[in-house]
Design a protein around this motif. Structure first.
Motif, PDB file in Angstrom:
ATOM      1  N   GLY A  25      28.512  39.455  30.825  1.00  0.00           N
ATOM      2  CA  GLY A  25      27.563  38.330  30.738  1.00  0.00           C
ATOM      3  C   GLY A  25      27.432  37.766  29.340  1.00  0.00           C
ATOM      4  N   PRO A  26      27.132  38.597  28.320  1.00  0.00           N
ATOM      5  CA  PRO A  26      26.980  38.063  26.960  1.00  0.00           C
ATOM      6  C   PRO A  26      28.251  37.388  26.454  1.00  0.00           C
ATOM      7  CG  PRO A  26      26.045  40.254  27.115  1.00  0.00           C
ATOM      8  CD  PRO A  26      26.785  40.031  28.399  1.00  0.00           C
ATOM      9  N   ILE A  27      29.394  37.937  26.834  1.00  0.00           N
ATOM     10  CA  ILE A  27      30.659  37.339  26.390  1.00  0.00           C
ATOM     11  C   ILE A  27      30.834  35.967  27.033  1.00  0.00           C
ATOM     12  CG2 ILE A  27      33.172  37.603  26.367  1.00  0.00           C
ATOM     13  CD1 ILE A  27      32.771  40.622  26.420  1.00  0.00           C
ATOM     14  N   ALA A  28      30.495  35.890  28.315  1.00  0.00           N
ATOM     15  CA  ALA A  28      30.603  34.606  29.024  1.00  0.00           C
ATOM     16  C   ALA A  28      29.701  33.563  28.390  1.00  0.00           C
ATOM     17  CB  ALA A  28      30.255  34.792  30.498  1.00  0.00           C
ATOM     18  N   HIS A  29      28.481  33.957  28.008  1.00  0.00           N
ATOM     19  CA  HIS A  29      27.560  33.017  27.379  1.00  0.00           C
ATOM     20  C   HIS A  29      28.128  32.499  26.063  1.00  0.00           C
ATOM     21  CE1 HIS A  29      24.105  35.193  29.703  1.00  0.00           C
ATOM     22  NE2 HIS A  29      24.844  34.401  30.480  1.00  0.00           N
ATOM     23  N   ALA A  30      28.766  33.406  25.282  1.00  0.00           N
ATOM     24  CA  ALA A  30      29.349  33.006  23.995  1.00  0.00           C
ATOM     25  C   ALA A  30      30.515  32.048  24.212  1.00  0.00           C
ATOM     26  CB  ALA A  30      29.801  34.236  23.222  1.00  0.00           C
ATOM     27  N   LEU A  31      31.349  32.370  25.197  1.00  0.00           N
ATOM     28  CA  LEU A  31      32.501  31.504  25.477  1.00  0.00           C
ATOM     29  C   LEU A  31      32.033  30.143  25.984  1.00  0.00           C
ATOM     30  CD1 LEU A  31      34.943  34.058  27.205  1.00  0.00           C
ATOM     31  CD2 LEU A  31      35.092  33.157  24.881  1.00  0.00           C
ATOM     32  N   ARG A  32      31.002  30.152  26.789  1.00  0.00           N
ATOM     33  CA  ARG A  32      30.478  28.878  27.308  1.00  0.00           C
ATOM     34  C   ARG A  32      29.925  28.044  26.151  1.00  0.00           C
ATOM     35  NH1 ARG A  32      26.755  30.648  30.451  1.00  0.00           N
ATOM     36  NH2 ARG A  32      28.004  30.795  32.365  1.00  0.00           N
ATOM     37  N   ALA A  33      29.238  28.698  25.233  1.00  0.00           N
ATOM     38  CA  ALA A  33      28.699  27.985  24.073  1.00  0.00           C
ATOM     39  C   ALA A  33      29.823  27.408  23.219  1.00  0.00           C
ATOM     40  CB  ALA A  33      27.844  28.938  23.242  1.00  0.00           C
ATOM     41  N   GLY A  34      30.987  28.081  23.280  1.00  0.00           N
ATOM     42  CA  GLY A  34      32.128  27.601  22.518  1.00  0.00           C
ATOM     43  C   GLY A  34      32.914  26.516  23.220  1.00  0.00           C
ATOM     44  N   GLY A  35      32.498  26.145  24.407  1.00  0.00           N
ATOM     45  CA  GLY A  35      33.146  25.036  25.103  1.00  0.00           C
ATOM     46  C   GLY A  35      33.864  25.412  26.378  1.00  0.00           C
ATOM     47  N   ALA A  36      33.894  26.700  26.745  1.00  0.00           N
ATOM     48  CA  ALA A  36      34.569  27.110  27.977  1.00  0.00           C
ATOM     49  C   ALA A  36      33.781  26.647  29.194  1.00  0.00           C
ATOM     50  CB  ALA A  36      34.740  28.624  27.996  1.00  0.00           C
ATOM     51  N   ASP A  37      34.509  26.210  30.217  1.00  0.00           N
ATOM     52  CA  ASP A  37      33.874  25.733  31.447  1.00  0.00           C
ATOM     53  C   ASP A  37      33.662  26.920  32.388  1.00  0.00           C
ATOM     54  OD1 ASP A  37      32.878  24.266  33.519  1.00  0.00           O
ATOM     55  OD2 ASP A  37      34.813  23.393  34.108  1.00  0.00           O
ATOM     56  N   ILE A  38      32.507  27.551  32.260  1.00  0.00           N
ATOM     57  CA  ILE A  38      32.208  28.739  33.056  1.00  0.00           C
ATOM     58  C   ILE A  38      30.947  28.470  33.883  1.00  0.00           C
ATOM     59  CG2 ILE A  38      31.727  31.204  33.007  1.00  0.00           C
ATOM     60  CD1 ILE A  38      32.972  31.293  30.216  1.00  0.00           C
ATOM     61  N   PRO A  39      31.050  28.540  35.205  1.00  0.00           N
ATOM     62  CA  PRO A  39      29.863  28.340  36.049  1.00  0.00           C
ATOM     63  C   PRO A  39      28.795  29.381  35.728  1.00  0.00           C
ATOM     64  CG  PRO A  39      31.864  28.224  37.355  1.00  0.00           C
ATOM     65  CD  PRO A  39      32.261  28.748  36.010  1.00  0.00           C
ATOM     66  N   THR A  40      27.532  29.030  35.888  1.00  0.00           N
ATOM     67  CA  THR A  40      26.418  29.944  35.605  1.00  0.00           C
ATOM     68  C   THR A  40      26.111  30.812  36.817  1.00  0.00           C
ATOM     69  OG1 THR A  40      24.883  28.194  36.224  1.00  0.00           O
ATOM     70  CG2 THR A  40      25.390  28.430  33.870  1.00  0.00           C
ATOM     71  N   LYS A  41      27.065  31.601  37.183  1.00  0.00           N
ATOM     72  CA  LYS A  41      26.917  32.541  38.282  1.00  0.00           C
ATOM     73  C   LYS A  41      27.534  33.854  37.825  1.00  0.00           C
ATOM     74  CE  LYS A  41      27.316  32.763  43.302  1.00  0.00           C
ATOM     75  NZ  LYS A  41      27.842  32.105  44.522  1.00  0.00           N
ATOM     76  N   ALA A  42      26.803  34.938  37.972  1.00  0.00           N
ATOM     77  CA  ALA A  42      27.191  36.216  37.381  1.00  0.00           C
ATOM     78  C   ALA A  42      28.615  36.641  37.716  1.00  0.00           C
ATOM     79  CB  ALA A  42      26.197  37.297  37.795  1.00  0.00           C
ATOM     80  N   GLU A  43      28.957  36.608  39.025  1.00  0.00           N
ATOM     81  CA  GLU A  43      30.296  37.077  39.400  1.00  0.00           C
ATOM     82  C   GLU A  43      31.397  36.170  38.881  1.00  0.00           C
ATOM     83  OE1 GLU A  43      28.420  35.225  43.163  1.00  0.00           O
ATOM     84  OE2 GLU A  43      27.817  36.400  41.406  1.00  0.00           O
ATOM     85  N   LEU A  44      31.104  34.862  38.741  1.00  0.00           N
ATOM     86  CA  LEU A  44      32.099  33.935  38.210  1.00  0.00           C
ATOM     87  C   LEU A  44      32.232  34.100  36.693  1.00  0.00           C
ATOM     88  CD1 LEU A  44      31.327  30.714  40.292  1.00  0.00           C
ATOM     89  CD2 LEU A  44      33.060  32.480  40.695  1.00  0.00           C
ATOM     90  N   GLU A  45      31.106  34.399  36.052  1.00  0.00           N
ATOM     91  CA  GLU A  45      31.174  34.698  34.631  1.00  0.00           C
ATOM     92  C   GLU A  45      32.031  35.947  34.395  1.00  0.00           C
ATOM     93  OE1 GLU A  45      26.871  32.995  33.041  1.00  0.00           O
ATOM     94  OE2 GLU A  45      27.132  35.142  33.458  1.00  0.00           O
ATOM     95  N   GLN A  46      31.814  36.965  35.227  1.00  0.00           N
ATOM     96  CA  GLN A  46      32.583  38.201  35.110  1.00  0.00           C
ATOM     97  C   GLN A  46      34.073  37.937  35.312  1.00  0.00           C
ATOM     98  OE1 GLN A  46      32.304  41.087  38.285  1.00  0.00           O
ATOM     99  NE2 GLN A  46      32.227  42.783  36.806  1.00  0.00           N
ATOM    100  N   ALA A  47      34.404  37.151  36.327  1.00  0.00           N
ATOM    101  CA  ALA A  47      35.810  36.841  36.608  1.00  0.00           C
ATOM    102  C   ALA A  47      36.462  36.120  35.434  1.00  0.00           C
ATOM    103  CB  ALA A  47      35.910  35.997  37.871  1.00  0.00           C
TER     104      ALA A  47
END
Length: 271
Positions: A208-230
């Motif tokens: 989760g924290p890694i996904a949030h950092a990547l999203r803040a950096g511009g990655a297109d990651i849906p805000t859903k836990a399992e999709l963030e994990q994937a």
């Protein structure tokens, strides 16, 4: 030194007879004599052709002329008495020249000596092969020649075939790697490595924290836990495939870059 004329065979097994004649010359020299062997001189390439009867007769006669100056005719008998040798013996008798019959009991024909050496080496190699055939590698299940003297060439041929297959396999691997590189694809290992195990076993609270950092950096990651994990698992897996055991360092570097960029942007906004 006492000059002597050597009588030994030439025609027939020429290679072996030449070797024998040379051994006879060495024997004479060891005896303090000055040997002369016309069949080693006139039969050289560009002089006389021993297979031509006329040229052969000319060479024999030329040698016998020189024999008049010899103190003795020495006949080496281990390989028999040839027609040419008998002519030399008859001429020596007619001219009153002493005739001495000699033998070289320790003479070993070159091919017999080589065969014996190969047999000894081959026996050692066979013992070595017996151990290696019990293990893996190109010698596994290989059955060598039965004769120790044939093991060396047999082993050489087997290794040549093995290396040829290896070179072919390497060539195919290089072609495949080039194709994958051109297509920008990575090879996923069939076996689960320690690094992949560490990545793929991450739970959502790790990713989760890694996904949030990547999203803040511009990655297109849906805000859903399992999709963030994937997304994070895919990103980290690529790092493992590209950098191996250095994937953590590479991942940290990327996250630090993102954080630094965000900090710089925040500082500029406050200003």
């Amino acid at each position: 030194m006492r000059p002597v004329i050597i009588e030994s065979p030439y025609a027939g097994d020429i290679e072996m007879n030449v070797a024998y004649a040379r051994a006879a010359m060495w024997d004479c020299l060891e005896r303090g004599e000055a040997p002369y062997a016309s069949h080693l001189l006139f039969t050289q390439v560009g002089v006389l052709d021993d297979s031509d009867a006329a040229q052969r007769a000319r060479g024999i006669e030329a040698g016998l002329i020189w024999g008049r100056n010899a103190a003795a005719t020495v006949v080496y008998t281990d390989r028999g008495i040839s027609t040419g040798m008998q002519q030399g013996i008859d001429r020596a008798t007619a001219e009153g020249r002493p005739i001495e019959y000699r033998s070289l009991p320790d003479f070993v024909l070159p091919h017999d000596q080589m065969k014996g050496e190969l047999a000894a080496i081959g026996q050692s190699v066979m013992n070595w092969i017996d151990e290696l055939t019990q293990q893996g590698g190109p010698l596994k299940d290989w059955t060598p020649a039965e004769s120790p003297a044939e093991v060396i060439p047999d082993l050489y041929n087997m290794l040549e075939e093995s290396f040829a297959c290896h070179r072919q396999a390497c060539g195919e691997t290089k072609v495949l790697a080039a194709e994958l590189e051109a297509r920008n694809e990575l090879i996923f290992p069939r076996e689960l490595t320690d690094d992949l195990r560490d990545v793929l076993s991450m739970m959502m609270w790790n990713t989760g924290p890694i996904a949030h950092a990547l999203r803040a950096g511009g990655a297109d990651i849906p805000t859903k836990a399992e999709l963030e994990q994937a997304h994070v698992l895919h990103w980290l897996t690529l790092l493992v495939l590209e950098h191996g055991s250095a994937w953590r360092e590479k991942g940290e570097e990327k996250l630090k870059e993102i954080r630094a960029t965000l900090t710089a942007a925040s500082t500029e906004g406050d200003a």
